[in-house]
Design an enzyme around this catalytic site. Structure first.
Site, mmCIF file in Angstrom:
data_model
loop_
_atom_site.group_PDB
_atom_site.id
_atom_site.type_symbol
_atom_site.label_atom_id
_atom_site.label_comp_id
_atom_site.label_asym_id
_atom_site.label_seq_id
_atom_site.Cartn_x
_atom_site.Cartn_y
_atom_site.Cartn_z
ATOM 1 N N GLU B 60 0.816 -1.222 0.000
ATOM 2 C CA GLU B 60 0.000 0.000 0.000
ATOM 3 C C GLU B 60 0.847 1.268 0.000
ATOM 4 O O GLU B 60 0.554 2.233 -0.716
ATOM 5 C CB GLU B 60 -0.938 0.002 1.207
ATOM 6 C CG GLU B 60 -2.220 -0.800 1.029
ATOM 7 C CD GLU B 60 -2.040 -2.302 1.185
ATOM 8 O OE1 GLU B 60 -0.911 -2.736 1.507
ATOM 9 O OE2 GLU B 60 -3.023 -3.034 0.983
ATOM 10 N N HIS B 129 -10.730 -4.852 10.530
ATOM 11 C CA HIS B 129 -11.362 -4.629 9.223
ATOM 12 C C HIS B 129 -12.657 -3.837 9.295
ATOM 13 O O HIS B 129 -13.447 -3.859 8.358
ATOM 14 C CB HIS B 129 -11.657 -5.972 8.545
ATOM 15 C CG HIS B 129 -10.460 -6.663 7.991
ATOM 16 N ND1 HIS B 129 -9.532 -7.296 8.776
ATOM 17 C CD2 HIS B 129 -10.018 -6.825 6.723
ATOM 18 C CE1 HIS B 129 -8.588 -7.832 8.019
ATOM 19 N NE2 HIS B 129 -8.856 -7.556 6.767
#
Ligand SMILES: Cc1ncc(C[n+]2csc(CCOP(=O)(O)OP(=O)(O)O)c2C)c(N)n1
Ligand SMILES: Cc1ncc(C[n+]2csc(CCOP(=O)(O)OP(=O)(O)O)c2C)c(N)n1
Ligand SMILES: [Mg+2]
Ligand SMILES: [Mg+2]
Lengths: 336, 327, 327, 336
Positions: B60, B129
């Site tokens: 990322e 998450h």
């Protein structure tokens, strides 16, 4: 992947005496500029963090000599040398250090954030390793557009241990991006010697993890640097493959203005030892030995450079601060 | 008007902007060959090829930075984070590069990039998450933050975001991807950034919401209407810049407000909205502004606990009644 | 009581806790052989050796995670970020690991770790090096956030933070390191987390502040006193958990409040404090609560612009007068 | 650094028939457990993301066979297999998948966050690569305390491209931390084949960047895995040096429950091909050939395992949810 031998790419012309003199002048300019910047810092004319390039001049000059004017460059916070070697004027750089509106970044960036879009000089970045993915991104853009521009990315040897180095080099190799990644190995990241931070001293070998070409280069000899860079540039421009160059050099001065040149993490003797292979002296002596330059010629060059730096100081000092209203401009695009 | 899903609306926006401007490309994990982890980019690889729809390694920080670098030299990257939770790894590039380049360079270097992907919680994805990050990004000068709650807004705002010359954080609702709604069919359907929308008109209380909480607010408003309480529902749509005018105009009418958000309470978006209202409309307020937020805990996996942790219409109704002194 | 600097106070706290508990160690860039980039760890390597005072490579994500891993099995790491700006690279480990381990493991795995270093701006360090992150960390359940404004608080709070069984984000003021103040000399000088302190008693207006803004508030209070306005200065000291009692008690007395912070306005710590006051003390307020924050821009390098961007006593005085309807 | 040959460390005893049968049972247990978990997911008994371990059983079983009970382990979200191989009961794991208070994480963690402190099983982590620095940190603690414990860290092959892998491995080698880093190379990270994400396919070679010992291991043969792991464990426990093992395996099923086993990014034929070297079949056949096991023995083993898994399902299904008040516990230490 074998480390490629340094051989001049076809079509590249060997630098002539005039080129060499130009490199000499550029290196002397960087040296004198940095010395003056150091002085101005002590006088309170420059603030914040200020990282000088003294000792590393051949890296900037040698690598940039191999580039084309439409190529992109990007660096860390120790970037005055590269900015000057790329052709940014001492005036615009010094004025930036002074925080003036005539500076290359209008006084808003300062020493660590020199930018000149026209010269493809894409900054001055302060987060260690942060510019490495940015370089890969610019190289991606070159590939995307199908141009044959290349991107040169400078970072210190301490940056090889940070995640962005790893992520960016993997993608650069995977996608065959036209980039040259340059480790300026000056032996220390602040007070930390390489061996105390890197599990392997062969920093260039990190390229093997990405099947990337790589080479170790003597960073005190501007011609060696230029030669190695030409190979890497050709690899990027023609073969569309990145290279990792580990250029070994040394910083004579402290990490930043608040760090002593020696005493804490290295000895005076060590600094003295490295000064013996000074990049400016090496090239000057060579030119003199070859009869391309005499003492008078060198003195004239120096005088000329000193005048140019002095002019830059005057210019910076007499330039205005940005208007107070500039506090709120450039946060978003005009009209946004 | 066609009725399509939020996912399809995003897909249309991407496709149209990719067609319109060669400088636009999409990059992220699984966006190409897999058609996107949430299938938002379905069919785009086939239409635009691998140079413009780019699968990345799991990196990322690296690919966000690659996007920023490409934007620095004039491309218009759309960087997909598989979810915004993973963007924590890339946040240095968003905050220290994208948001600051224009300023640090004295206006020379722009950064026309969109970072997008699903934010907030879905179902039972547990603590790592299930997080809403809008207040973090909205804290940062140099960024814009956009959070559509309907298919039409998703399409119109994503098109605007891609055309915008500044870095835009575009947070989609994972639980909204299948939501359906009417979306105008004209090619140039654009919704400007920075404009809230009154999604339901009312007079008694203002409910301020965005993204997933839009539907919750509308549901709460319906329940309130059954008790003759008319709630006005203001969907922020863009969090930064905040549409202060629309918010204040509604509060001037209702004199009471409730602010909903999916995320945690401390220094959330709602805190800023409260600050705005009380500082600009203090004398108009008949009651304190109340907030309805996610519980101040990491998200539990267990379904029942998760339900308790989330904002719902019942909580919104209760807050509305409290500001009306009906409870 | 000895008069020492904030830096020395932190150094003493570290030394004493290292002496007291073998499980405590300090890790970070330049903390050992260099005595710390800001010399906070001066002399510690010599006293405790390289296993307990550990220099790291430049790898914030990695060494923050190493700290968390060591804490998972019962050590008590103190992780120094050279500045909190660089911690953006490590924030995933702080937020997704440290803050959530106890919850995700159903209470099995604690994480007694302190992340510390200087936050906020110093002088002319420009955009990437001049940022205040407290509102971000305070947003996260599972973290505690501590920000001392004086040498005594620095010492007493750091000792508490190291002994705390939960992850603590301890943000020092770079511009405070040389500030001097009285610090009690007893070995067990401890200040509990979560307790604000009234740093000056007053009746007309409450000024809520933390870290560097404490001195600014005190200076403003002095200026106001010259005009016979008595400001009460409440130093939060701990941002999370927030000492709501002390804040509300002061506002109950003054009926007016100004909230200062160094950082950006949108969803800052001050927004949360405003939310607290207006929701809990709405009927006690004689004026809206006003905020004084850093300018909503990346920090410019130029000295004059930087000065304009920062909070100062004049701005605090002006806000206090506004809530007193004197301006 | 040379890759060390697989040779049994002095003092380590070769696994006997009983050991092998234990490994077989563990592998069958994981397989049946995962199949049942898949079923329970389809029935809505399990929610969220659920990543099955089917096909990779020999990695968990072979590596954990070489560990001591006081060693630490840590993994990613695909960790049911390691949890069971470490000795966590099917009941406590299944109950966690069901979100029940009797689960190993009291129903608050779920499939991706299995923890058992007593067994040194330090989780289930959901951010790719996030557990690698945590593992280095636990190994740091072992060194700090002067124990001879070692730490085993599992991650998928896609995690080698992320920064935390790079940063953690460098420090682990630099500081000689007693850790074994295990790349479970199952060929894909979600839908991405290794070659589309890693510039070099020799993932184990990434260790050279850190002068770390490394090896490629056949992950379908539990004994080969155990042997390689024993060497690595000895290196950590005795020599205080980390190792990077690339264990090549294959996942038969989709990435998670929402991903098809084949069709998008791999063919049915490819999956069939890999199934031919099934770790359970390999070991079963070997034991049968060696006369250590007959069909009846295997059937009994399977029956026994099926009963245990069935019991776990019953247990999980009939266990209570956590109390609503648990929403707010475990955010901070008790009394905080
Ligand atoms: C991510 C990050 N961590 C820490 C710092 C603080 N810092 C600035 S320069 C530096 C040393 C970098 O050394 P090196 O990469 O070798 O470059 P050099 O200064 O020698 O040119 C450090 C630790 C930073 N700027 N960014
Ligand atoms: C930092 C981060 N990025 C993206 C994801 C989404 N994601 C979850 S698993 C996965 C693939 C990982 O593949 P690999 O490491 O090979 O492990 P495997 O699933 O094959 O066991 C991705 C991209 C994530 N969890 N974390
Ligand atoms: Mg260096
Ligand atoms: Mg994999």
């Amino acid at each position: 992947m074998a480390t490629s031998a340094v051989s001049r790419p076809k079509g590249a012309s060997a630098p002539g005496a005039e080129d060499l003199k130009k490199y000499l002048r550029q290196m002397v300019l960087i040296r004198r500029f940095e010395e003056k910047a150091g002085e101005a810092y002590s006088l309170g004319k420059i603030g914040g963090f200020c990282h000088l390039y003294i000792g590393q001049e051949a890296v900037a000059v040698g690598t940039i000599a191999a580039l084309r004017s439409d190529d992109y460059l990007i660096s860390a916070y120790r970037e005055h040398g590269q900015a000057l070697a790329r052709g940014m004027t001492p005036r615009s750089v010094m004025a930036e250090l002074f925080g003036k509106v005539t500076g290359c970044s209008r006084g808003k960036g300062g020493s660590m954030h020199l930018f000149d879009l026209k010269l493809g000089f894409m900054g001055g970045h302060g987060i260690v390793g942060g510019q490495i993915p940015l370089a890969a991104g610019m190289a991606f853009a070159c590939k995307y557009r199908g141009t044959d521009q290349v991107v040169t990315c400078y970072f210190g040897e301490a940056a090889v241990n940070i995640g962005s180095f790893h992520e960016a080099l993997n993608m650069a190799s995977l996608w065959r991006l036209p980039a040259i990644f340059i480790i300026e190995n000056n032996g220390y990241g602040m007070g930390t010697a390489v061996a105390r931070a890197s599990a392997s001293l062969d920093l260039s070998h990190r390229a093997y993890s990405y099947e990337m070409a790589n080479e170790v280069v003597d960073g005190q000899d501007v011609l060696t640097v230029r030669n190695a860079m030409e190979v890497a540039v050709a690899r990027a421009r023609i073969e569309k493959k990145p290279t990792l160059l580990e250029i070994r050099t040394y910083r004579y001065v402290g990490h930043s203005m608040s760090d002593a040149a020696h005493g804490t993490y290295r000895t005076k003797e060590e600094v003295e030892e490295f000064r013996k292979r000074d990049p400016i002296v090496l090239l000057r002596d060579r030119l003199m030995q070859e009869g391309q330059l005499d003492q008078a010629g060198y003195d004239a060059l120096e005088k000329d450079v000193i005048a140019e730096v002095e002019d830059a100081i005057q210019f910076a000092d007499s330039s205005p601060d940005p208007e107070p209203s500039e506090l709120f401009t450039d946060v978003y695009a005009p009209g946004a | 008007m066609a009725v399509i899903t939020y996912r399809e609306a995003l897909n249309q926006a991407l496709r149209e902007e990719l067609q319109r401007d060669q400088n636009v490309f999409l990059m992220g994990e699984e966006v190409a060959e897999y058609d996107g982890a949430y299938k938002v980019s379905r069919g785009l690889l086939k239409e635009f090829g691998p140079m413009r729809i780019v699968d990345t390694p799991i990196a990322e920080l690296g690919f966000a930075g690659i996007g920023v670098g490409a934007a620095m030299v004039g491309l218009r990257p759309v960087i997909e984070f598989m979810t915004w939770n993973f963007a924590l790894l890339a946040i240095d590039q968003v905050v220290n590069a994208a948001a600051k380049l224009r300023y640090m360079s004295g206006g020379q270097i722009g950064c026309p990039i969109v970072f997008r992907g699903p934010g907030g919680s879905a179902l039972q994805l547990a603590a790592q998450h299930s997080q809403a990050w809008e207040s973090w990004y909205a804290h940062i000068p140099g960024l814009k933050v956009v959070m559509p709650g309907t298919p039409a807004d998703a399409k119109g705002l994503l098109k605007s975001a891609i055309r915008d010359d500044d870095p835009v954080v575009f947070i989609e609702g994972e639980m909204l991807y299948n939501a359906k709604g009417e979306v105008p069919e004209q090619e140039e359907f654009i919704i400007p950034l920075g404009k809230a929308e009154v999604k339901r008109v009312g007079t008694h209380v203002t409910m301020i919401c965005h993204s997933k909480t839009v539907n919750i607010a509308l549901k709460a408003a319906e329940q309130l209407a059954a008790e003759s309480i008319e709630a006005e529902v203001v969907d922020l749509r863009t969090i930064r810049p905040l549409d202060t005018e629309t918010i204040l105009a509604s509060v001037a009418k209702t004199n009471r407000a409730v602010v909903l958000e999916e995320g945690w309470p401390f220094a959330g978006v709602g805190a800023q909205v409260v600050d705005l209202i009380q500082s600009e409309a203090f004398d108009l307020l008949d009651a304190p502004v109340l907030r309805v937020t996610g519980a101040d805990v990491p998200m539990p996996y267990n379904k029942q606990l998760e339900r308790l942790a989330k904002v719902d219409a019942a909580k919104a109704v209760a807050a509305a009644k409290r500001v009306l002194y009906l409870a």
